[in-house]
Every structure is written in structure tokens, then in C-alpha cells.
Design an enzyme around this catalytic site. Sequence first.
Site, PDB file in Angstrom:
ATOM      1  N   GLU A   1     -20.169  11.207  11.002  1.00  0.00           N
ATOM      2  CA  GLU A   1     -20.965  11.580   9.838  1.00  0.00           C
ATOM      3  C   GLU A   1     -22.455  11.450  10.164  1.00  0.00           C
ATOM      4  OE1 GLU A   1     -19.598  12.968   7.434  1.00  0.00           O
ATOM      5  OE2 GLU A   1     -18.039  11.816   6.416  1.00  0.00           O
TER       6      GLU A   1
ATOM      7  N   ASN B   1     -21.718  18.988   6.235  1.00  0.00           N
ATOM      8  CA  ASN B   1     -22.949  18.226   6.501  1.00  0.00           C
ATOM      9  C   ASN B   1     -23.269  18.153   7.997  1.00  0.00           C
ATOM     10  OD1 ASN B   1     -20.976  16.522   7.416  1.00  0.00           O
ATOM     11  ND2 ASN B   1     -21.398  14.847   5.988  1.00  0.00           N
TER      12      ASN B   1
ATOM     13  N   ASP C   1      -9.727  12.759  15.983  1.00  0.00           N
ATOM     14  CA  ASP C   1      -9.828  11.724  14.951  1.00  0.00           C
ATOM     15  C   ASP C   1      -8.541  11.543  14.171  1.00  0.00           C
ATOM     16  OD1 ASP C   1      -9.987  14.192  13.721  1.00  0.00           O
ATOM     17  OD2 ASP C   1     -12.008  13.941  12.969  1.00  0.00           O
TER      18      ASP C   1
ATOM     19  N   HIS D   1     -21.075  17.350  10.390  1.00  0.00           N
ATOM     20  CA  HIS D   1     -20.332  16.344  11.157  1.00  0.00           C
ATOM     21  C   HIS D   1     -19.375  17.002  12.149  1.00  0.00           C
ATOM     22  CE1 HIS D   1     -17.037  15.954   7.836  1.00  0.00           C
ATOM     23  NE2 HIS D   1     -16.416  16.439   8.895  1.00  0.00           N
TER      24      HIS D   1
HETATM   25  C1  GLP Z   1     -12.658  17.073   8.864  1.00  0.00           C
HETATM   26  C2  GLP Z   1     -12.365  16.873  10.347  1.00  0.00           C
HETATM   27  C3  GLP Z   1     -13.294  17.694  11.204  1.00  0.00           C
HETATM   28  C4  GLP Z   1     -13.337  19.122  10.693  1.00  0.00           C
HETATM   29  C5  GLP Z   1     -13.872  19.134   9.297  1.00  0.00           C
HETATM   30  C6  GLP Z   1     -13.996  20.522   8.709  1.00  0.00           C
HETATM   31  O1  GLP Z   1     -13.675  16.270   8.389  1.00  0.00           O
HETATM   32  N1  GLP Z   1     -12.461  15.502  10.730  1.00  0.00           N
HETATM   33  O2  GLP Z   1     -12.847  17.640  12.546  1.00  0.00           O
HETATM   34  O3  GLP Z   1     -14.128  19.910  11.535  1.00  0.00           O
HETATM   35  O4  GLP Z   1     -12.969  18.382   8.487  1.00  0.00           O
HETATM   36  O5  GLP Z   1     -12.765  20.915   8.186  1.00  0.00           O
HETATM   37  P1  GLP Z   1     -12.396  22.368   7.773  1.00  0.00           P
HETATM   38  O6  GLP Z   1     -12.090  23.097   9.039  1.00  0.00           O
HETATM   39  O7  GLP Z   1     -11.156  22.200   6.915  1.00  0.00           O
HETATM   40  O8  GLP Z   1     -13.537  22.953   7.019  1.00  0.00           O
END
Ligand code: GLP
Length: 247
Positions: free
Chosen positions: A143, A136, A67, A138
Site C-alpha cells: 500500500e 491507489n 500475496d 499498490h
Molecule cells: C488486490 C491484489 C493486487 C491486485 C489488486 C487489483 O489488492 N492484492 O495484487 O492487483 O487487488 O485487483 P483487481 O485486478 O481486481 O482490480
Amino acid sequence: MKIYAVKDYDAMSKKAAEILAAKLILKPNAVLGLATGSTPVGTYKNLIDMNSKGLIDFSQVKSVNLDEYVGLTGDHDQSYRYFMNTNLFDHVNIDKANTNVPSGIAADTAAECARYDKVIADMGGVDIQVLGIGNNGHIGFNEPDSVFTRGTHIVELTQGTRDANARFFASIDDVPTKAITMGVANIMFADTILLLASGEAKAQAVYDTVMGSITPNVPASILQLHKNVIIVADEAALKLIPASMKN
Ligand code: GLP
């Protein structure tokens, strides 16, 4: 789902890097699906270390990222392209021409989504897809929704996700409101999925993913239907998972 329970973030990072290294040793021209966020940073550090010691080689590797924020250029220090360059690509012998992150600044977003799906298809699909998980549930930037998404698409980020990611930006107002992300179907087509989770804040999302109903309201729950999911998570993230399910 194979769940590897490890002690802490460092152990998760080491184990995840070993799994990715094993793939690269078996298939030097593997297609890696890569993720951003805090979770995989330690994994990438371990891969950089293994590459510097000559244990793994990225010269034939291709990559696709999940993404990107809409509105950020690749040289913006909070863009996911910048993240990948600084946390991995600049430090290993990968050819950057073989690395792919969706563009957050394409004028024609529909064309960019279609282009990205074609990039993935032309590579013959993803061999191993690294995933973090949002609080959440995702995955990528898919989402909670009323449907599981298919291909690459534009999403409106939830306030909770923007709040969670605000720590990287000067203020919440600077956090983009939209992102371009691979769809859930893109993710499900990967041969192997490597989901990483660390810390208590992820415990409910991990529980819902592994033990809950399969619902687009928890996008990661669809991974229960994938044949080859490896979860590497620490004790805190796995605290709601019964001991009998952990390796
Ligand atoms: C973002 C990314 C996800 C990732 C998530 C969790 O939303 N788009 O790919 O898994 O954050 O991030 P973190 O690893 O910093 O908790």
C-alpha cells in the site's frame, strides 16, 4: 517501459497470455510470479486454453504468488491460494508442489515472511512477474507508504483497498484487515515485469505509475526504474497516457 495499448479487457488478456506463453516456450522451466484480482483472470483463461491445445507446457514451471490475506486458510473461497487453484492451477499441467502462495495462517508471521523470501531466492528469482494494480497504485499488497518495502512482510490494508475487494466477500466486515505480501524489492528483482490494467478506474494509477514522481506513496511508480517492464492495458486504463508513449 514498453506500453501495449489494446482495445479492451479481452484483448489485454490475450496479449498478456501470449507474452507469458512466449516466455514458457523460450524457457520451459521458467519461474512465474503470479497475481490475483479480477485483472489476470482472463489471462489465465487464455493460458488454460493454450495448455489444453498443447501449445504451452507447465510441467517444469514453478510459481510464486505475490500475496495472501492474513487469517484465511487455503481452502477459504476468498483466499488467494483458492483463487490460483480454481483460476489456473487446477486446469493446467502444473505440479501443485511447485506452486507457492504465502501462508495467511502461519502462527509465526515473521518466520513465514523469511521462509517465503527464501523460497523465491532458492528458485533463483522470478523470470516474469505478473502484476495488477490497485486504484491507489499498490502492487501486490504494498500500500502507499513513506518507504519502499524490501522483503515479504505483513501489511495493514487501507480502507480503500478493503472497500475495493469487498465485492468478493459477503460483507465488508468479512474482508481481512491484514495481508502478507512480497515487498517492492522482491518485485523489482524479477527479470521482467508484466503489468496489466483494465478499465477507467485504473487510469489515474496507471498515469501516476508511468508519468508521476517515483514515490512510495504510489508503490508502482518505482517500476520506472526497472529495465524490463511491459504494460498491457486497455484504452480506458490508458486514457491519461499520451499517445506517443503507446505501442
Ligand atoms: C488486490 C491484489 C493486487 C491486485 C489488486 C487489483 O489488492 N492484492 O495484487 O492487483 O487487488 O485487483 P483487481 O485486478 O481486481 O482490480
